[in-house]
Design a protein around this motif. Sequence first.
Motif, PDB file in Angstrom:
ATOM      1  N   TYR A  20       0.830  -1.201   0.000  1.00  0.00           N
ATOM      2  CA  TYR A  20       0.000   0.000   0.000  1.00  0.00           C
ATOM      3  C   TYR A  20       0.873   1.262   0.000  1.00  0.00           C
ATOM      4  CZ  TYR A  20      -3.380   3.490   1.512  1.00  0.00           C
ATOM      5  OH  TYR A  20      -4.158   4.618   1.603  1.00  0.00           O
ATOM      6  N   ASN A  21       1.864   1.276   0.864  1.00  0.00           N
ATOM      7  CA  ASN A  21       2.736   2.453   0.965  1.00  0.00           C
ATOM      8  C   ASN A  21       3.502   2.722  -0.327  1.00  0.00           C
ATOM      9  OD1 ASN A  21       1.974   3.262   3.540  1.00  0.00           O
ATOM     10  ND2 ASN A  21       3.588   2.082   4.547  1.00  0.00           N
ATOM     11  N   GLN A  22       3.792   1.690  -1.118  1.00  0.00           N
ATOM     12  CA  GLN A  22       4.460   1.895  -2.408  1.00  0.00           C
ATOM     13  C   GLN A  22       3.616   2.760  -3.340  1.00  0.00           C
ATOM     14  OE1 GLN A  22       5.148  -1.901  -4.250  1.00  0.00           O
ATOM     15  NE2 GLN A  22       6.905  -2.396  -2.955  1.00  0.00           N
ATOM     16  N   SER A  23       2.304   2.716  -3.162  1.00  0.00           N
ATOM     17  CA  SER A  23       1.413   3.446  -4.066  1.00  0.00           C
ATOM     18  C   SER A  23       1.319   4.936  -3.743  1.00  0.00           C
ATOM     19  CB  SER A  23       0.012   2.835  -4.036  1.00  0.00           C
ATOM     20  OG  SER A  23      -0.632   3.133  -2.813  1.00  0.00           O
ATOM     21  N   ILE A  24       1.713   5.346  -2.569  1.00  0.00           N
ATOM     22  CA  ILE A  24       1.511   6.732  -2.140  1.00  0.00           C
ATOM     23  C   ILE A  24       2.291   7.738  -2.990  1.00  0.00           C
ATOM     24  CG2 ILE A  24       1.787   8.362  -0.210  1.00  0.00           C
ATOM     25  CD1 ILE A  24       1.062   5.975   1.653  1.00  0.00           C
ATOM     26  N   PRO A  25       3.587   7.561  -3.239  1.00  0.00           N
ATOM     27  CA  PRO A  25       4.322   8.581  -4.005  1.00  0.00           C
ATOM     28  C   PRO A  25       3.801   8.805  -5.430  1.00  0.00           C
ATOM     29  CG  PRO A  25       5.848   7.095  -2.894  1.00  0.00           C
ATOM     30  CD  PRO A  25       4.478   6.503  -2.744  1.00  0.00           C
ATOM     31  N   GLY A  26       3.205   7.809  -6.048  1.00  0.00           N
ATOM     32  CA  GLY A  26       2.703   7.946  -7.414  1.00  0.00           C
ATOM     33  C   GLY A  26       1.476   8.815  -7.539  1.00  0.00           C
ATOM     34  N   ARG A  27       0.791   9.073  -6.440  1.00  0.00           N
ATOM     35  CA  ARG A  27      -0.386   9.939  -6.405  1.00  0.00           C
ATOM     36  C   ARG A  27      -1.502   9.506  -7.360  1.00  0.00           C
ATOM     37  NH1 ARG A  27       1.980  11.280  -2.030  1.00  0.00           N
ATOM     38  NH2 ARG A  27       2.761  13.378  -1.727  1.00  0.00           N
ATOM     39  N   LEU A  28      -1.598   8.194  -7.599  1.00  0.00           N
ATOM     40  CA  LEU A  28      -2.662   7.666  -8.458  1.00  0.00           C
ATOM     41  C   LEU A  28      -3.701   6.859  -7.698  1.00  0.00           C
ATOM     42  CD1 LEU A  28      -0.931   6.297 -11.698  1.00  0.00           C
ATOM     43  CD2 LEU A  28      -2.433   8.278 -11.485  1.00  0.00           C
ATOM     44  N   LEU A  33      -1.001  10.806   1.960  1.00  0.00           N
ATOM     45  CA  LEU A  33       0.130  11.588   1.472  1.00  0.00           C
ATOM     46  C   LEU A  33       1.460  11.130   2.055  1.00  0.00           C
ATOM     47  CD1 LEU A  33      -1.546  15.107   1.665  1.00  0.00           C
ATOM     48  CD2 LEU A  33      -1.322  13.608  -0.337  1.00  0.00           C
ATOM     49  N   GLU A  34       1.382  10.399   3.170  1.00  0.00           N
ATOM     50  CA  GLU A  34       2.566   9.873   3.857  1.00  0.00           C
ATOM     51  C   GLU A  34       2.339   8.391   4.120  1.00  0.00           C
ATOM     52  OE1 GLU A  34       5.271  11.663   4.496  1.00  0.00           O
ATOM     53  OE2 GLU A  34       4.382  13.529   3.769  1.00  0.00           O
ATOM     54  N   PRO A  35       3.402   7.622   4.253  1.00  0.00           N
ATOM     55  CA  PRO A  35       3.238   6.193   4.544  1.00  0.00           C
ATOM     56  C   PRO A  35       2.428   5.960   5.819  1.00  0.00           C
ATOM     57  CG  PRO A  35       5.495   6.661   3.927  1.00  0.00           C
ATOM     58  CD  PRO A  35       4.816   8.002   4.081  1.00  0.00           C
ATOM     59  N   GLN A  91       4.854  -2.853  -6.824  1.00  0.00           N
ATOM     60  CA  GLN A  91       5.342  -2.102  -7.993  1.00  0.00           C
ATOM     61  C   GLN A  91       6.079  -2.966  -9.006  1.00  0.00           C
ATOM     62  OE1 GLN A  91       7.583   1.155  -6.308  1.00  0.00           O
ATOM     63  NE2 GLN A  91       5.825   2.521  -6.413  1.00  0.00           N
ATOM     64  N   THR A  92       6.861  -3.908  -8.538  1.00  0.00           N
ATOM     65  CA  THR A  92       7.628  -4.741  -9.471  1.00  0.00           C
ATOM     66  C   THR A  92       6.734  -5.677 -10.281  1.00  0.00           C
ATOM     67  OG1 THR A  92       8.015  -6.427  -7.781  1.00  0.00           O
ATOM     68  CG2 THR A  92       9.702  -4.694  -8.018  1.00  0.00           C
ATOM     69  N   HIS A  93       5.455  -5.751  -9.920  1.00  0.00           N
ATOM     70  CA  HIS A  93       4.527  -6.632 -10.623  1.00  0.00           C
ATOM     71  C   HIS A  93       3.430  -5.870 -11.372  1.00  0.00           C
ATOM     72  CE1 HIS A  93       6.598  -9.554  -8.158  1.00  0.00           C
ATOM     73  NE2 HIS A  93       6.062 -10.497  -8.894  1.00  0.00           N
ATOM     74  N   HIS A  94       3.593  -4.560 -11.511  1.00  0.00           N
ATOM     75  CA  HIS A  94       2.628  -3.787 -12.305  1.00  0.00           C
ATOM     76  C   HIS A  94       2.713  -4.210 -13.763  1.00  0.00           C
ATOM     77  CE1 HIS A  94       2.046  -0.095  -9.438  1.00  0.00           C
ATOM     78  NE2 HIS A  94       1.790  -1.240  -8.860  1.00  0.00           N
ATOM     79  N   HIS A  95       1.616  -4.002 -14.478  1.00  0.00           N
ATOM     80  CA  HIS A  95       1.535  -4.256 -15.930  1.00  0.00           C
ATOM     81  C   HIS A  95       1.742  -5.727 -16.277  1.00  0.00           C
ATOM     82  CE1 HIS A  95       1.511   0.061 -16.071  1.00  0.00           C
ATOM     83  NE2 HIS A  95       2.699   0.094 -15.498  1.00  0.00           N
ATOM     84  N   GLN A  96       1.337  -6.613 -15.374  1.00  0.00           N
ATOM     85  CA  GLN A  96       1.432  -8.051 -15.630  1.00  0.00           C
ATOM     86  C   GLN A  96       0.055  -8.715 -15.540  1.00  0.00           C
ATOM     87  OE1 GLN A  96       4.626  -9.976 -13.431  1.00  0.00           O
ATOM     88  NE2 GLN A  96       5.877  -8.123 -13.535  1.00  0.00           N
ATOM     89  N   HIS A  97      -0.996  -7.917 -15.642  1.00  0.00           N
ATOM     90  CA  HIS A  97      -2.380  -8.396 -15.661  1.00  0.00           C
ATOM     91  C   HIS A  97      -2.836  -8.990 -14.327  1.00  0.00           C
ATOM     92  CE1 HIS A  97      -2.164  -7.554 -19.908  1.00  0.00           C
ATOM     93  NE2 HIS A  97      -1.087  -8.328 -19.984  1.00  0.00           N
ATOM     94  N   ALA A 124      -9.782  10.245 -10.917  1.00  0.00           N
ATOM     95  CA  ALA A 124     -10.154  10.416 -12.327  1.00  0.00           C
ATOM     96  C   ALA A 124      -8.935  10.518 -13.238  1.00  0.00           C
ATOM     97  CB  ALA A 124     -11.052  11.644 -12.476  1.00  0.00           C
ATOM     98  N   HIS A 125      -7.745  10.718 -12.685  1.00  0.00           N
ATOM     99  CA  HIS A 125      -6.526  10.765 -13.517  1.00  0.00           C
ATOM    100  C   HIS A 125      -5.784   9.422 -13.520  1.00  0.00           C
ATOM    101  CE1 HIS A 125      -5.010  11.703  -9.478  1.00  0.00           C
ATOM    102  NE2 HIS A 125      -3.812  11.331  -9.886  1.00  0.00           N
ATOM    103  N   ASN A 126      -6.345   8.407 -12.869  1.00  0.00           N
ATOM    104  CA  ASN A 126      -5.713   7.087 -12.798  1.00  0.00           C
ATOM    105  C   ASN A 126      -6.184   6.242 -13.990  1.00  0.00           C
ATOM    106  OD1 ASN A 126      -4.858   4.484 -12.227  1.00  0.00           O
ATOM    107  ND2 ASN A 126      -5.334   4.603 -10.056  1.00  0.00           N
TER     108      ASN A 126
END
Length: 165
Positions: A20-28, A33-35, A91-97, A124-126
């Motif tokens: 979950y915390n990996q997703s915070i910096p991407g703002r999507l 806003l913080e871990p 994150q290392t497993h994004h875009h793998q369906h 709405a920007h994700n």
Amino acid sequence: MTLRFEFATLQELPTIVAIYNQSIPGRLATADLEPVSIASRKAWFAAFDPNRRPLWAMKEANHLVGWVGLEDFYGRPAYGHTAEISIYIEQTHHHQHLGQQALTHVFAALPELDLQALVAFVFAHNQPSLGLFAKNGFSRWGLLPDVAELDGQRRSLAILGRRFA
């Protein structure tokens, strides 16, 4: 890659929080806003119920690579057949369906969970998440314009939904 879905255990909470915390910096994917801390997520974790509102660990071999959870929507009895869905992937497993595999797993479980509708709250920007849900029959049920501020930018929140019965 084929995943295994298991009910998440308390011992897996540190990994669930780390993903979950990996997703915070991407703002999507989150308005945090913080871990967040493991301690701050214990009550959230305890609210999941494998028989009603499960939290599944998504595993490749024995490695937890993501999670998908169903939570009560709005917390009132009349909404008991509707749940909010959340999916987070390492994150290392994004875009793998993996998101698609998560939705397929959830859809198969809906009858035994007595759920008739799912809702998802997505910025709405994700575009990746919006595309995944649209591909799986979700439509926009609402839009909360400019309700979040991320790094000085106002962001809107789309409410997506799909009925299953």
